[in-house]
Design an enzyme around this catalytic site. Structure first.
Site, PDB file in Angstrom:
ATOM      1  N   CYS A  12       0.863  -1.187   0.000  1.00  0.00           N
ATOM      2  CA  CYS A  12       0.000   0.000   0.000  1.00  0.00           C
ATOM      3  C   CYS A  12       0.897   1.234   0.000  1.00  0.00           C
ATOM      4  O   CYS A  12       2.119   1.136   0.218  1.00  0.00           O
ATOM      5  CB  CYS A  12      -0.894   0.006   1.237  1.00  0.00           C
ATOM      6  N   HIS A  72       2.870   2.388  11.541  1.00  0.00           N
ATOM      7  CA  HIS A  72       1.751   2.359  12.491  1.00  0.00           C
ATOM      8  C   HIS A  72       1.745   3.562  13.435  1.00  0.00           C
ATOM      9  O   HIS A  72       0.758   3.793  14.125  1.00  0.00           O
ATOM     10  CB  HIS A  72       1.817   1.091  13.352  1.00  0.00           C
ATOM     11  N   CYS A  94       2.389   6.406   8.579  1.00  0.00           N
ATOM     12  CA  CYS A  94       1.577   6.575   7.363  1.00  0.00           C
ATOM     13  C   CYS A  94       0.678   7.813   7.514  1.00  0.00           C
ATOM     14  O   CYS A  94       0.090   8.024   8.577  1.00  0.00           O
ATOM     15  CB  CYS A  94       0.712   5.338   7.157  1.00  0.00           C
ATOM     16  N   HIS A 122      -3.218  -3.554  19.012  1.00  0.00           N
ATOM     17  CA  HIS A 122      -2.459  -3.243  17.795  1.00  0.00           C
ATOM     18  C   HIS A 122      -1.654  -1.950  18.006  1.00  0.00           C
ATOM     19  O   HIS A 122      -2.170  -0.986  18.578  1.00  0.00           O
ATOM     20  CB  HIS A 122      -3.417  -3.091  16.603  1.00  0.00           C
ATOM     21  N   GLU A 124      -0.871   0.515  16.095  1.00  0.00           N
ATOM     22  CA  GLU A 124      -1.515   1.747  15.583  1.00  0.00           C
ATOM     23  C   GLU A 124      -2.529   2.269  16.591  1.00  0.00           C
ATOM     24  O   GLU A 124      -2.570   3.466  16.901  1.00  0.00           O
ATOM     25  CB  GLU A 124      -2.219   1.454  14.247  1.00  0.00           C
ATOM     26  N   THR A 161      -7.427   2.232  11.011  1.00  0.00           N
ATOM     27  CA  THR A 161      -7.403   2.472   9.561  1.00  0.00           C
ATOM     28  C   THR A 161      -7.708   1.230   8.712  1.00  0.00           C
ATOM     29  O   THR A 161      -8.170   1.359   7.585  1.00  0.00           O
ATOM     30  CB  THR A 161      -6.021   3.006   9.117  1.00  0.00           C
ATOM     31  N   SER A 221      -0.451 -10.318  10.438  1.00  0.00           N
ATOM     32  CA  SER A 221      -0.797  -9.012   9.862  1.00  0.00           C
ATOM     33  C   SER A 221      -2.305  -8.785   9.969  1.00  0.00           C
ATOM     34  O   SER A 221      -3.103  -9.573   9.453  1.00  0.00           O
ATOM     35  CB  SER A 221      -0.351  -8.975   8.389  1.00  0.00           C
ATOM     36  N   ASN A 223      -4.309  -6.477   8.648  1.00  0.00           N
ATOM     37  CA  ASN A 223      -5.090  -6.205   7.429  1.00  0.00           C
ATOM     38  C   ASN A 223      -5.190  -7.452   6.558  1.00  0.00           C
ATOM     39  O   ASN A 223      -6.191  -7.659   5.878  1.00  0.00           O
ATOM     40  CB  ASN A 223      -4.521  -4.987   6.684  1.00  0.00           C
ATOM     41  N   SER A 264       1.305  -5.248   3.299  1.00  0.00           N
ATOM     42  CA  SER A 264       2.763  -5.305   3.496  1.00  0.00           C
ATOM     43  C   SER A 264       3.367  -6.537   2.821  1.00  0.00           C
ATOM     44  O   SER A 264       4.474  -6.948   3.156  1.00  0.00           O
ATOM     45  CB  SER A 264       3.095  -5.278   4.990  1.00  0.00           C
TER      46      SER A 264
HETATM   47 FE1  F3S Z   1      -1.316   3.495   5.593  1.00  0.00          FE
HETATM   48 FE2  F3S Z   1      -3.457   2.334   4.772  1.00  0.00          FE
HETATM   49 FE3  F3S Z   1      -1.137   1.266   4.321  1.00  0.00          FE
HETATM   50  S1  F3S Z   1      -3.167   3.268   6.730  1.00  0.00           S
HETATM   51  S2  F3S Z   1       0.116   1.880   6.017  1.00  0.00           S
HETATM   52  S3  F3S Z   1      -1.882   3.186   3.459  1.00  0.00           S
HETATM   53  S4  F3S Z   1      -2.974   0.193   4.903  1.00  0.00           S
END
Ligand code: F3S
Length: 283
Positions: A12, A72, A94, A122, A124, A161, A221, A223, A264
């Site tokens: 991402c 994070h 991010c 987590h 974040e 997020t 992970s 996500n 990731s």
């Molecule tokens: Fe940021 Fe979204 Fe990636 S919050 S780290 S762009 S999953």
């Protein structure tokens, strides 16, 4: 057997940015430490380790005079603790996480109890709670909020997020049902990452037509696990970290295989899975 990748795949925006910063700093300074794992993906961490990126498990484990904060993010209290030790920080937080931190800070400053729809363990979420000056809580269960002693009248709700948007809206609806009779003021701010939204939508679109989905990413992970959860609502789904975890028996009688990956997961890992599936086709 037909194999198709989801439209949104590979790092991402936030992970790409963090990895680019770390690679540059490691090159310029001959190595760099990160506070905790910069991403929850073993293959990426291994590659970074090879160019001199070392993971410090906590502030006490930092060996040099410079440390990188992961995508994070961290709480301002932790940043202060690092500064007090005269350690320079390189911030790879991010921008979507930064936005959630600012939202939490503003809500807390305006007298709201900050509620984060997310996993309290987590990194974040821990960081965002810190930005709420610890005037907040994180939960995935609205019943937890109703049980808070002396619950303030003003509640500000935001979201980790990487959560699934429909789960967040479900939480909000149930929260409204449980607190509405009590003269509450509710402010809701959507802090779900745009990249996650697109990735989840693309994965679900493919899962709806595929016989089987492979979700590639770290078992730890968040996500990636949510992508697998989402795909499993539509079709048979397996979460794998590498191509080695693929079991040929999964594909018996399946003709259309979909592939997606966590934010990731490097494209190299996705391509290894692709090649292994292609080899099975002709094996
Ligand atoms: Fe940021 Fe979204 Fe990636 S919050 S780290 S762009 S999953």
């Amino acid at each position: 057997m037909r194999i198709e990748k989801a439209d949104e795949i590979g790092f991402c925006f936030g992970v790409r940015r963090a990895v680019d910063i770390l690679e540059r700093v490691a090159r310029e300074r001959g190595g760099v430490e990160t506070l905790g794992a910069v991403v929850h993906n073993q293959q990426v961490l291994q590659r970074l380790a090879e160019i001199g990126v070392r993971v410090a498990k906590g502030v006490d484990d930092i060996q040099g005079d410079m440390v990188a904060i992961s995508s994070h993010g961290v709480s301002p209290q932790l940043e202060e603790e690092i500064r007090a030790r005269h350690i320079e920080t390189i911030d790879t937080t991010c921008p979507f996480v930064r936005r959630a931190q600012i939202v939490a800070h503003r809500l807390a400053d305006s007298g709201f109890l900050v509620i984060i729809y997310g996993d309290a363990d987590h990194p974040e979420v821990k960081g965002v709670l810190g930005w709420a000056n610890n005037k907040g809580l994180a939960t995935l269960d609205e019943k937890v909020i109703a049980k808070v002693d002396n619950l303030p009248r003003r509640l500000g709700v935001l979201c980790q997020t990487t959560q699934i948007p429909t789960h967040f809206t479900g939480f909000i609806k149930r929260l409204i049902d449980s607190v509405f009779a009590r003269d509450f003021e509710l402010r809701i701010i959507d802090t779900i990452c745009h990249d996650i939204r697109q990735r989840q939508a693309a994965a679900l679109k493919l899962a709806r037509t595929a016989d089987l989905m492979l979700v590639i990413g770290g078992h730890n992970s968040a996500n990636t696990n949510r992508l697998a959860q989402l795909c499993s609502m539509a079709t048979k789904t397996y979460l794998i970290e590498t191509a080695e975890e693929i079991q040929p028996a999964w594909f018996q009688g399946q003709s259309y295989i979909g592939i997606t990956a966590g934010t990731s997961t490097a494209l190299e890992t996705v391509n290894e899975v692709w090649l292994k599936l292609e080899a099975m086709k002709f094996g």
